[in-house]
Design a protein around this motif. Sequence first.
Motif: not given
Length: 195
Positions: A155-179
Amino acid sequence: MFVIQDILVSDDLIKQQFLCNLTACKGACCYEGDLGAPLHDSELEILDEILDELSEFLEPNRLEQIRKEGSYKYYKDLNSYGTNLENGGPCVFMTTDELGIACCGIEKAWKAGKTKFRKPISCHLYPVRITENKITGFTAANYDQWDICKAACKSGKKEKVPLYKFVKDALIRRFGEEFYEELEAAVEYSKNKNE
């Protein structure tokens, strides 16, 4: 490998594409495997404190198990605490929806406004796993490849969604917006440099 704010970010988070396809996997990451979801130390107390708020969103048998055995236990293989499992199977916080898809009772309570805690950060970040060495201060973000996620990769390949964008909200929650902004900038710089 990217280094963002002293956190090592695997190239896989940029190169791999991923988009959960719950109709295909039925939320298997909640019930497959031998270990519970890894928990950050700060989450242990939170899980103890919010149990009453979660009770209406959990399966009765799992709620009973939590009350008897606790929400979490120490896993030697994880070298940390993780959510408890029901008879070595599903996470004690797992419920299912009307389509039989596994979902998180904690997240259901969060969506209903009963708690401010969404769910364990390891679940929110999945399939990204964070490795921390408290002695050296080493922290790394890696892609945990698991065959149950084949449909998500497709599905990710079909929609061209890089993994880091898929988990964007979680990365921000864990490390912050600036990260996250620095990560995006590093990815863009790398793309432009290689063109």
